[in-house]
Design a protein around this motif. Structure first.
Motif, PDB file in Angstrom:
ATOM      1  N   ILE A 491       3.137 -94.804 -19.801  1.00  0.00           N
ATOM      2  CA  ILE A 491       2.090 -93.952 -20.365  1.00  0.00           C
ATOM      3  C   ILE A 491       0.778 -94.734 -20.468  1.00  0.00           C
ATOM      4  O   ILE A 491      -0.287 -94.238 -20.120  1.00  0.00           O
ATOM      5  N   ALA A 492       0.909 -95.991 -20.911  1.00  0.00           N
ATOM      6  CA  ALA A 492      -0.285 -96.828 -21.054  1.00  0.00           C
ATOM      7  C   ALA A 492      -0.989 -97.009 -19.708  1.00  0.00           C
ATOM      8  O   ALA A 492      -2.213 -97.023 -19.642  1.00  0.00           O
ATOM      9  N   LYS A 493      -0.190 -97.102 -18.639  1.00  0.00           N
ATOM     10  CA  LYS A 493      -0.798 -97.328 -17.320  1.00  0.00           C
ATOM     11  C   LYS A 493      -1.171 -96.026 -16.616  1.00  0.00           C
ATOM     12  O   LYS A 493      -1.567 -96.028 -15.459  1.00  0.00           O
ATOM     13  N   LYS A 494      -0.987 -94.891 -17.333  1.00  0.00           N
ATOM     14  CA  LYS A 494      -1.272 -93.568 -16.755  1.00  0.00           C
ATOM     15  C   LYS A 494      -0.416 -93.297 -15.509  1.00  0.00           C
ATOM     16  O   LYS A 494      -0.855 -92.669 -14.555  1.00  0.00           O
ATOM     17  N   GLU A 495       0.810 -93.795 -15.561  1.00  0.00           N
ATOM     18  CA  GLU A 495       1.743 -93.476 -14.487  1.00  0.00           C
ATOM     19  C   GLU A 495       2.778 -92.497 -15.041  1.00  0.00           C
ATOM     20  O   GLU A 495       2.918 -92.351 -16.251  1.00  0.00           O
ATOM     21  N   GLN A 496       3.508 -91.873 -14.146  1.00  0.00           N
ATOM     22  CA  GLN A 496       4.438 -90.837 -14.598  1.00  0.00           C
ATOM     23  C   GLN A 496       5.897 -91.273 -14.486  1.00  0.00           C
ATOM     24  O   GLN A 496       6.246 -92.146 -13.691  1.00  0.00           O
ATOM     25  N   SER A 497       6.750 -90.620 -15.308  1.00  0.00           N
ATOM     26  CA  SER A 497       8.176 -90.926 -15.296  1.00  0.00           C
ATOM     27  C   SER A 497       9.001 -89.656 -15.138  1.00  0.00           C
ATOM     28  O   SER A 497       8.565 -88.571 -15.527  1.00  0.00           O
ATOM     29  N   VAL A 498      10.174 -89.835 -14.576  1.00  0.00           N
ATOM     30  CA  VAL A 498      11.130 -88.739 -14.458  1.00  0.00           C
ATOM     31  C   VAL A 498      12.390 -89.155 -15.203  1.00  0.00           C
ATOM     32  O   VAL A 498      12.889 -90.273 -15.020  1.00  0.00           O
ATOM     33  N   LEU A 499      12.892 -88.267 -16.083  1.00  0.00           N
ATOM     34  CA  LEU A 499      14.116 -88.572 -16.828  1.00  0.00           C
ATOM     35  C   LEU A 499      15.169 -87.545 -16.489  1.00  0.00           C
ATOM     36  O   LEU A 499      14.928 -86.341 -16.591  1.00  0.00           O
ATOM     37  N   MET A 500      16.355 -88.011 -16.113  1.00  0.00           N
ATOM     38  CA  MET A 500      17.393 -87.054 -15.775  1.00  0.00           C
ATOM     39  C   MET A 500      18.567 -87.130 -16.736  1.00  0.00           C
ATOM     40  O   MET A 500      19.095 -88.196 -17.025  1.00  0.00           O
ATOM     41  N   LEU A 501      18.979 -85.968 -17.200  1.00  0.00           N
ATOM     42  CA  LEU A 501      20.188 -85.850 -18.006  1.00  0.00           C
ATOM     43  C   LEU A 501      21.234 -85.204 -17.099  1.00  0.00           C
ATOM     44  O   LEU A 501      21.064 -84.080 -16.645  1.00  0.00           O
ATOM     45  N   ASN A 502      22.270 -85.953 -16.829  1.00  0.00           N
ATOM     46  CA  ASN A 502      23.303 -85.487 -15.910  1.00  0.00           C
ATOM     47  C   ASN A 502      24.189 -84.451 -16.596  1.00  0.00           C
ATOM     48  O   ASN A 502      24.844 -84.746 -17.576  1.00  0.00           O
ATOM     49  N   LEU A 600       5.831 -75.426 -13.613  1.00  0.00           N
ATOM     50  CA  LEU A 600       6.087 -76.706 -14.266  1.00  0.00           C
ATOM     51  C   LEU A 600       5.834 -77.861 -13.301  1.00  0.00           C
ATOM     52  O   LEU A 600       5.232 -78.870 -13.667  1.00  0.00           O
ATOM     53  N   LEU A 601       6.286 -77.701 -12.056  1.00  0.00           N
ATOM     54  CA  LEU A 601       6.082 -78.779 -11.084  1.00  0.00           C
ATOM     55  C   LEU A 601       4.607 -78.979 -10.778  1.00  0.00           C
ATOM     56  O   LEU A 601       4.141 -80.108 -10.623  1.00  0.00           O
ATOM     57  N   ALA A 602       3.886 -77.861 -10.712  1.00  0.00           N
ATOM     58  CA  ALA A 602       2.453 -77.971 -10.430  1.00  0.00           C
ATOM     59  C   ALA A 602       1.756 -78.714 -11.572  1.00  0.00           C
ATOM     60  O   ALA A 602       0.910 -79.568 -11.337  1.00  0.00           O
ATOM     61  N   GLN A 603       2.157 -78.404 -12.805  1.00  0.00           N
ATOM     62  CA  GLN A 603       1.563 -79.090 -13.952  1.00  0.00           C
ATOM     63  C   GLN A 603       1.825 -80.592 -13.878  1.00  0.00           C
ATOM     64  O   GLN A 603       0.945 -81.406 -14.108  1.00  0.00           O
ATOM     65  N   PHE A 604       3.064 -80.917 -13.532  1.00  0.00           N
ATOM     66  CA  PHE A 604       3.417 -82.332 -13.433  1.00  0.00           C
ATOM     67  C   PHE A 604       2.606 -82.988 -12.315  1.00  0.00           C
ATOM     68  O   PHE A 604       2.079 -84.086 -12.480  1.00  0.00           O
ATOM     69  N   GLY A 605       2.511 -82.292 -11.202  1.00  0.00           N
ATOM     70  CA  GLY A 605       1.743 -82.806 -10.062  1.00  0.00           C
ATOM     71  C   GLY A 605       0.275 -83.007 -10.414  1.00  0.00           C
ATOM     72  O   GLY A 605      -0.378 -83.919  -9.913  1.00  0.00           O
ATOM     73  N   ASN A 606      -0.250 -82.156 -11.298  1.00  0.00           N
ATOM     74  CA  ASN A 606      -1.653 -82.275 -11.729  1.00  0.00           C
ATOM     75  C   ASN A 606      -1.838 -83.266 -12.859  1.00  0.00           C
ATOM     76  O   ASN A 606      -2.861 -83.236 -13.543  1.00  0.00           O
ATOM     77  N   GLN A 607      -0.835 -84.077 -13.102  1.00  0.00           N
ATOM     78  CA  GLN A 607      -0.918 -85.122 -14.144  1.00  0.00           C
ATOM     79  C   GLN A 607      -1.081 -84.532 -15.538  1.00  0.00           C
ATOM     80  O   GLN A 607      -1.687 -85.142 -16.411  1.00  0.00           O
TER      81      GLN A 607
END
Ligand SMILES: Nc1ncnc2c1ncn2[C@@H]1O[C@H](COP(=O)(O)OP(=O)(O)OP(=O)(O)O)[C@@H](O)[C@H]1O
Ligand SMILES: [Zn+2]
Ligand SMILES: [Zn+2]
Length: 806
Positions: A491-502, A600-607
């Protein structure tokens, strides 16, 4: 000379699983063709049902005992010769009824539905029937009759032959139309009309002005009403006065109408990609029905190879099918195809409405789209002159249908490839063992992409966190401290993460902390799953729902607690631990509404968010360059399932989801949390070494006599009485033991892992075999024998190469 038609009727039963002959009335002779749907009388009485014409014969004289076809339901054949043959193949290999196969090939709106009527045959019935029920009419709808207090009398009258039931076939496939106007007069004539019209009739003047402005082309009435301030009555009057014509035009419901696709151009392929494409081109140009396996690490540019291979067949004026698993049929994927091929692409997937699906299908049928992108059932796309069939994520279990007909899209793709003399391309970062082994044996041709395509992108660094250790120190079992740290710095570096719950092999249930009671489904042997959004407990097998209990039904204690972790709960926890994080949650609950997945994906793609939290549905196909961290919260919930594919599935899932990290210029990192850090599927996923996993898993499959060394078939019998289901299964096993060779291995009978579903008991047997020329016959005998017991409530299914064993 008279014609008779062979018709497969819509009665899925063994006795009717063959063509029936019908006379073709003279009025229909010109219209009828093989592959059309018709309405025919069937059985005694006035029962009309749908059928498919599979053959036509010309006779010298018409046999007079043949019933005639009532009606034709199509203007053109809906199934061509190839697809009719494919239905035969499907019937043979999946042990299903021909009618079921034929219907499976069409969009669901084209499947038949029936309206039932009750007809009076005798006019001297009591008044309460003729007046109160029939209201003086000769016929009423069955649904109305059913609600009437006289219903039981009606059934008696039917037995006495005084009323009868009539069925009418209806098809739901509706063509959507729009009304358009065109001017019917020259401008000079319109001007004369205008002079004749009263000055204060402003609406009419406006319409005439409009007509004089437009050329000869058509104009939609809807648009006219919306944009030109002209009313409907005015248009109708203009029509009456002969100024304009009104016509009906067919329109396609285009789900992508509001999208603008900017055309893109092919990328310059790297060496490995080019080599793969060149090998395919040879096969395409020589019209060989080779099967290729493209094994390419995540992000290696497999999709670009598909796109250019498809472009090659289009250049040759051929068509192509591109299969993608349902959950990775994301807007991102569709866009890549639309951008390259524009309107030449038709898309078939379950997110479309039935009408939209039907329209896409018709676009293909009319040769207005040459590339079909879709999930499993797109393998039935009515394309002609196919030059290539691609199956992306070839290892996905969802390519096998898990209800009858239990076909595998890959088998049908290979069949169609042979029919069209064209290659089939299977692609995956983690091929199924079956496919990889065939490539080993040179049955398939292996093509490999070993590096990521974007110049600087490397495969991500993967770290395993032992949750057993973590539990000793930390309070939460959901997030390890390492994962939390990395999320923070992301978050500090303004990068994104993906979290998966199996979610595989995993559920959230409620349990009493005092006595350990778990709320079960009353119909099935399984616990109910908690659904927070609807505040209900739900059975995932039969759909039973009930309220969340607040007291334990057994000990009356109030310490009922929820166990397991749903995405919602993780989201809440995440908000507490990382209040600064902007989180998008993606699971069945948040994506139920049409278009929400895309949004939702578009929002994520738009940061617009830092973290995308979701279930398996985020593991595939996503290509977001700013994602540098992937976290898997629970890697191993599926590892302990009693299924020989559980290691393979776990390895595949971990590889897929890890592949979402570091696809752009920035390096990626993956954190896998697990209770089984030393399991080979986890260790080799960390090493990202598919080949090593393949070797190891092959050894285990060899030891256990499992695929790809053996073929498998599963027989399941069910009955409301447990002992009858078990008895039947034992009989079948005894029969098979005598019937099959010594080499065949029979597992079971055993109750299925959920032994009772929806009040029925399930018993199963698995046959493992190498070479059993008699098997097919044996299975047919079993099916035929079981026919007699179907009336007593017995059900039997045969599943060749089942994908799930639980
Ligand atoms: N030849 C190329 N030159 C430059 N970039 C490329 C090339 N081929 C592919 N790419 C880019 O690399 C990225 C990954 O490619 P692509 O999505 O096709 O990989 P994939 O193998 O299908 O991935 P996955 O299996 O992980 O979904 C994309 O952004 C794509 O545009
Ligand atoms: Zn209790
Ligand atoms: Zn249930």
């Amino acid at each position: 000379m008279p014609f008779i038609a062979d018709v497969i009727v819509d009665v899925p039963a063994m006795q009717t699983d063959q063509p029936f002959s019908y006379a073709i009335p003279e009025s229909l002779t010109e219209l009828i063709e093989i592959g059309m749907r018709v309405e025919v009388p069937f059985g005694n009485g006035n029962r009309h049902i749908q059928g498919f014409i599979v053959g036509l014969t010309e006779l010298d004289i018409m046999p007079n005992d043949l019933k005639p076809i009532i009606n034709v339901l199509d203007l053109h054949p809906v199934l061509n010769e190839e697809l009719l043959e494919l239905a035969d193949e499907m019937k043979e290999t999946t042990y299903s009824f021909k009618i079921t196969c034929l219907q499976t090939m069409l969009p669901s709106v084209m499947r038949s539905s029936y309206k039932k009527y009750v007809t009076l045959l005798d006019n001297n019935l009591p008044e309460k029937i003729t007046d109160e029920l029939f209201l003086g009419l000769g016929e009423i709808e069955w649904d109305i009759a059913k609600e009437s207090p006289h219903f039981s009398e009606l059934l008696e009258l039917r037995r006495d032959g005084k009323v009868d039931i009539r069925y009418e076939v209806t098809t739901k496939n509706k063509v959507k139309t729009k009304r358009v106007i065109k001017k019917a007069l020259e401008n000079s004539e319109l001007l004369l009309e205008k002079e004749k019209t009263r000055k204060n009739a402003t609406q009419k003047h406006r319409l005439l002005d409009f007509l004089m402005e437009i050329d000869e082309s058509e104009f939609s009435i809807k648009e006219l009403l919306e944009t030109h301030d002209i009313t409907r009555p005015t248009i109708n009057e203009g029509h009456k006065s002969g100024w304009l014509t009104i016509e009906e035009r067919e329109v396609y419901r285009n789900p992508y109408a509001h999208h603008q696709f900017k055309k893109d151009t092919p990328l310059k392929l790297n060496e490995e990609q080019q080599l793969a494409l060149d090998k395919m081109k040879v096969s395409m140009d020589q019209e060989k029905s080779d099967v290729f396996l493209l094994e390419g690490v995540t992000g290696s540019g497999k999709t670009e190879v598909y796109l250019q291979a498809i472009a090659h067949v289009l250049e040759k004026n051929q068509t192509a099918i591109m299969l993608v698993p349902e959950i990775s049929l994301t807007p991102q994927t569709v866009t890549r195809f639309k951008k390259r091929f524009g309107d030449d692409v038709a898309v078939l997937h379950s997110g479309l409405s039935q009408g939209e699906k039907y329209d896409e299908w018709r676009k293909i049928e009319r040769k207005e789209a040459r590339v079909v992108v879709g999930a499993r059932s797109a393998i039935f796309a009515p394309l002609e002159n196919i030059g290539l069939i691609v199956i992306d994520e070839e290892h996905e279990g969802s390519y096998k249908q898990d209800e009858t007909p239990r076909y595998h899209a890959k088998d049908l793709a290979i069949w169609r490839g042979k029919y069209h003399h064209c290659p089939v391309l299977l692609g995956s970062a983690t091929p199924s063992l079956e496919a990889r082994a065939r490539a080993q044996k040179k049955v398939y041709q292996l093509l490999t992409l070993t590096e990521r395509a974007v110049s600087k992108a490397m495969l991500p660094q993967i770290d395993i966190i032992d949750m057993k250790e973590e539990m000793k120190q930390s309070l939460t079992t959901t997030f390890s401290s390492t994962l939390l740290e990395k999320l923070k710095s992301g978050i500090a570096k303004k990068e994104q993460s993906v979290l998966m719950l199996n979610r595989r092999g995993y559920s959230s249930f409620v349990m009493c902390r005092d006595c350990g009671y778990v709320l079960p489904c009353p119909n099935c042997d399984i616990s109910l799953t908690l659904h927070m959004d609807t505040k209900q407990m739900k059975c995932h097998y039969c759909g039973h729902e009930e309220r969340i209990p607040y007291r334990c039904p057994v000990c009356d204690g109030d310490k009922i607690r929820y166990y397991g972790t749903g995405t919602q709960k993780v989201e809440e926890e995440l908000k507490e631990l990382l209040p600064e994080a902007r989180v998008i949650r993606m699971d069945v609950d948040t994506t139920r509404r049409k278009g929400s997945h895309e949004k939702l994906l578009a929002q994520f793609g738009n940061q617009e968010a830092d973290i995308l939290l979701g279930t398996q549905m985020i593991a595939k196909g996503l290509d977001f360059p700013n994602v540098t961290l992937v976290g898997v919260l629970n890697a191993d919930t599926a590892l302990n399932l009693p299924d020989f594919r559980s290691s393979e599935k776990t390895f595949q899932l971990l590889t897929q989801v890890s592949g979402r990290a570091g696809r752009g210029e920035k390096a990626g990192e993956v954190i896998i949390q697990t209770f089984n850090p030393e399991h080979y599927a986890i260790e080799l996923a960390k090493a990202q070494d598919y080949e090593a996993f393949y070797q190891q898993e092959m050894r285990l499959r060899h030891q256990g006599n499992y695929p790809p060394f053996y073929f498998t078939a599963q027989l399941v019998v069910s009955h409301e009485e447990e002992h009858l289901a078990a008895k039947k299964m034992y009989e079948i096993v005894a029969f098979l033991k005598k019937y099959l060779s010594e080499g065949a291995i029979l597992l079971g009978p055993t109750p299925k892992s959920v032994a009772r579903i929806n009040k029925r008991y399930y018993y199963q047997t698995v046959i493992k075999y190498k070479n059993e020329p008699n098997l097919s016959n044996g299975l047919k005998i079993i099916l035929e024998e079981s026919q007699k017991e179907i009336r007593n409530g017995l059900r039997i299914t045969i599943d060749m190469e089942p994908q799930h064993f639980i």
